[in-house]
Each structure stands twice: as structure tokens, then as C-alpha cells.
Scaffold this motif. Structure first.
Motif, PDB file in Angstrom:
ATOM      1  N   THR A 172       0.840  -1.198   0.000  1.00  0.00           N
ATOM      2  CA  THR A 172       0.000   0.000   0.000  1.00  0.00           C
ATOM      3  C   THR A 172       0.873   1.245   0.000  1.00  0.00           C
ATOM      4  O   THR A 172       0.626   2.204  -0.744  1.00  0.00           O
ATOM      5  N   THR A 173       1.913   1.225   0.825  1.00  0.00           N
ATOM      6  CA  THR A 173       2.860   2.342   0.872  1.00  0.00           C
ATOM      7  C   THR A 173       3.569   2.510  -0.472  1.00  0.00           C
ATOM      8  O   THR A 173       3.717   3.632  -0.979  1.00  0.00           O
ATOM      9  N   GLN A 174       3.997   1.391  -1.054  1.00  0.00           N
ATOM     10  CA  GLN A 174       4.685   1.451  -2.341  1.00  0.00           C
ATOM     11  C   GLN A 174       3.786   2.037  -3.433  1.00  0.00           C
ATOM     12  O   GLN A 174       4.185   2.945  -4.169  1.00  0.00           O
ATOM     13  N   MET A 175       2.581   1.478  -3.560  1.00  0.00           N
ATOM     14  CA  MET A 175       1.713   1.811  -4.682  1.00  0.00           C
ATOM     15  C   MET A 175       1.014   3.158  -4.523  1.00  0.00           C
ATOM     16  O   MET A 175       0.895   3.919  -5.491  1.00  0.00           O
ATOM     17  N   LEU A 176       0.535   3.451  -3.304  1.00  0.00           N
ATOM     18  CA  LEU A 176      -0.358   4.590  -3.131  1.00  0.00           C
ATOM     19  C   LEU A 176       0.282   5.805  -2.481  1.00  0.00           C
ATOM     20  O   LEU A 176      -0.235   6.915  -2.605  1.00  0.00           O
ATOM     21  N   ILE A 177       1.375   5.614  -1.776  1.00  0.00           N
ATOM     22  CA  ILE A 177       2.007   6.754  -1.099  1.00  0.00           C
ATOM     23  C   ILE A 177       3.258   7.213  -1.848  1.00  0.00           C
ATOM     24  O   ILE A 177       3.357   8.371  -2.279  1.00  0.00           O
ATOM     25  N   ASN A 178       4.215   6.305  -2.020  1.00  0.00           N
ATOM     26  CA  ASN A 178       5.464   6.685  -2.684  1.00  0.00           C
ATOM     27  C   ASN A 178       5.423   6.507  -4.200  1.00  0.00           C
ATOM     28  O   ASN A 178       6.206   7.131  -4.921  1.00  0.00           O
ATOM     29  N   GLY A 179       4.553   5.631  -4.671  1.00  0.00           N
ATOM     30  CA  GLY A 179       4.475   5.412  -6.113  1.00  0.00           C
ATOM     31  C   GLY A 179       5.726   4.773  -6.679  1.00  0.00           C
ATOM     32  O   GLY A 179       6.070   4.980  -7.847  1.00  0.00           O
ATOM     33  N   TYR A 180       6.388   3.958  -5.877  1.00  0.00           N
ATOM     34  CA  TYR A 180       7.636   3.306  -6.301  1.00  0.00           C
ATOM     35  C   TYR A 180       7.593   1.893  -5.755  1.00  0.00           C
ATOM     36  O   TYR A 180       7.611   1.686  -4.543  1.00  0.00           O
ATOM     37  N   ILE A 234      -2.341   8.436 -11.662  1.00  0.00           N
ATOM     38  CA  ILE A 234      -2.805   7.047 -11.560  1.00  0.00           C
ATOM     39  C   ILE A 234      -2.970   6.654 -10.095  1.00  0.00           C
ATOM     40  O   ILE A 234      -3.936   5.973  -9.731  1.00  0.00           O
ATOM     41  N   ARG A 235      -2.043   7.082  -9.249  1.00  0.00           N
ATOM     42  CA  ARG A 235      -2.158   6.792  -7.808  1.00  0.00           C
ATOM     43  C   ARG A 235      -3.444   7.401  -7.252  1.00  0.00           C
ATOM     44  O   ARG A 235      -4.162   6.768  -6.467  1.00  0.00           O
ATOM     45  N   ILE A 236      -3.740   8.638  -7.638  1.00  0.00           N
ATOM     46  CA  ILE A 236      -4.956   9.307  -7.165  1.00  0.00           C
ATOM     47  C   ILE A 236      -6.191   8.547  -7.635  1.00  0.00           C
ATOM     48  O   ILE A 236      -7.154   8.343  -6.880  1.00  0.00           O
ATOM     49  N   ALA A 237      -6.159   8.095  -8.898  1.00  0.00           N
ATOM     50  CA  ALA A 237      -7.293   7.339  -9.443  1.00  0.00           C
ATOM     51  C   ALA A 237      -7.495   6.023  -8.688  1.00  0.00           C
ATOM     52  O   ALA A 237      -8.633   5.628  -8.406  1.00  0.00           O
ATOM     53  N   ILE A 238      -6.389   5.335  -8.342  1.00  0.00           N
ATOM     54  CA  ILE A 238      -6.493   4.071  -7.588  1.00  0.00           C
ATOM     55  C   ILE A 238      -7.082   4.327  -6.202  1.00  0.00           C
ATOM     56  O   ILE A 238      -7.951   3.582  -5.722  1.00  0.00           O
ATOM     57  N   ILE A 239      -6.622   5.406  -5.554  1.00  0.00           N
ATOM     58  CA  ILE A 239      -7.133   5.756  -4.213  1.00  0.00           C
ATOM     59  C   ILE A 239      -8.634   6.057  -4.281  1.00  0.00           C
ATOM     60  O   ILE A 239      -9.419   5.595  -3.439  1.00  0.00           O
TER      61      ILE A 239
END
Length: 251
Positions: free
Chosen positions: A189-197, A230-235
């Protein structure tokens, strides 16, 4: 998938052949002008399409893992990409507009990722950046010996552990698997939605569990970034699903 099918896939992956002795000597000598190891085990402990991993010792007590890139693998990968692109060009008129775009996108992404994966310098950079980005995430990463690394080899600390899907050892050492899963979900969750890495190759062979329930991540050949939009869209998608807001979910 059934357990039998997954076992077959694991056996297939684990049965990839080692480099022959001649190829091994060429790669080893290119990677290390002066042999820095007091001992080097020529039988690989893991083999994959890009490279293979060996156990070695820098001195009597300093055990390391050495990943060697297969001889001429970059040339083979470049040739394969050209062949795939050629056939895509030939058959493109047979596809619909949307199918054409989808195939083009897949080939482009595949080409980019596989070319990065065959560069062990790139893998080293990924490992260094990933370790720094997630140093406070309760996840362990190998420590590289930078002065011994090159495009042909990475030398790292040898990490002891068993595979994430090793049920026998999970029960043997009374691992709290729910806690492990919770940590991994939080980590991704941290990788995908917070840091994006994020680590883009999280199969069981790349995630180890120690006897003390520590999680170790291996193999940083495929590390990707998620664009902010994309991260914003996933959230927003997750939020809409949680709130059962189906109009927002569809839009």
C-alpha cells in the motif's frame, strides 16, 4: 491455480540450466579482473533466464551472494524484441484499433522492463534507491558491495531465510502468518499509493521469511514507478468501493 500446478511452475523455474563452464569463466573474468573471493561455489543456488546466483566468501566469515549475468543475454533480448516488433508490424493490419494500441503498449512496456532487467548496474541502482526509500518499513534488503558490482555481476550480503510459500517452515518455526500478510499489505500500500515506487516482481522466490519472522525482499531487476494521477485514481477507486459509491466507482 492448484497446488500441483504451482509446484510444476516452481520446478520449471528452478530447473533452468546453469551456464556451461566456458560461459561461466568468460562472465566471471569480465566481472572480476582480480578475484576478490577467498572461496566461490561454482554450482549456482538459483538460475533464471537473465542470470544465476552463487554463494561466495570475501573472507572466512563474510558470506555473500553473487548474481552473474548470463553470457550475451542482452544481445539475445534485443534480438527477441526486434522479432516481436517485426511480427507485430506484419500482423497489425489484422487487429482492431484498440487491439493494436494494446499490443503496442504491452510491447513497449515489456521492452523497457526487460532491457532494464538485463542491466545489473540498473538493478544495483534500484536496490540502493529502494532500500533508502523504505528503510523504515520493517523490511530487510540485501546490502550490496558496490565496488565489486558491474553490469555483469552484483555482490550482496547473503540473506538467510525460506520462501514465502514454504508452508513446512512456516509451521515449523511458528511464524505468525497473519502478521506477515498484514506487513506485506501495508508495505505494498505504501509502495503503490504513497510513494508510487514499487517492487514489480514479488513472486515467492523473491520474498524470504526468517526464523525470527523478518521479511526479506530480493531481486530488484524490475522496479517501477506509478504516476501521481494514476495513484490518485487508484485511491479514489478504493474509496468508492469501500463507500459503495458505484457512480464514482464507474466514473
Amino acid at each position: 491455480f492448484s497446488e500441483d500446478y504451482l509446484d510444476e511452475l516452481k520446478q520449471l523455474h528452478d530447473s533452468l540450466p546453469q551456464m556451461n563452464e566456458k560461459d561461466f569463466e568468460i562472465v566471471f573474468n569480465e566481472a572480476f579482473n582480480n578475484n576478490p573471493f577467498s572461496k566461490f561455489e561454482k554450482n549456482a543456488i538459483a538460475c533464471a533466464s537473465i542470470g544465476q546466483v552463487h554463494i561466495a566468501y570475501l573472507d572466512e566469515n563474510k558470506k555473500v551472494a553473487v548474481k552473474l549475468r548470463r553470457l550475451n543475454i542482452k544481445k539475445q533480448v534485443v534480438a527477441d524484441i526486434k522479432i516481436i516488433s517485426f511480427f507485430n508490424f506484419i500482423f497489425k493490419p489484422l487487429f482492431s484499433y484498440y487491439t493494436k494500441n494494446s499490443i503496442e503498449a504491452v510491447i513497449k512496456e515489456f521492452s523497457s522492463m526487460i532491457l532494464q532487467e538485463v542491466s545489473l548496474k540498473q538493478e544495483l541502482n534500484n536496490l540502493l534507491k529502494f532500500s533508502k526509500t523504505y528503510e523504515n518499513q520493517n523490511i530487510r534488503f540485501p546490502k550490496p558491495y558496490i565496488n565489486l558490482c558491474s553490469d555483469d555481476a552484483i555482490v550482496m550480503s547473503y540473506e538467510e531465510g525460506f520462501r514465502f510459500d514454504d508452508k513446512k517452515n512456516i509451521f515449523k518455526y511458528k511464524i505468525d502468518f497473519k502478521k506477515i500478510i498484514s506487513t506485506l499489505v501495508d508495505f505494498y500500500t505504501t509502495q503503490m499509493l504513497i510513494n508510487g515506487y514499487f517492487h514489480a516482481d514479488p513472486h515467492p522466490g523473491n520474498i524470504l521469511i526468517t526464523k525470527d519472522s523478518e521479511i526479506i525482499f530480493l531481486d530488484f531487476g524490475m522496479v517501477k514507478s506509478v504516476q501521481n494521477d494514476i495513484r490518485i485514481a487508484i485511491i479514489e477507486l478504493i474509496k468508492a468501493a469501500n463507500e459503495k459509491n458505484y457512480e464514482l466507482y464507474i466514473s
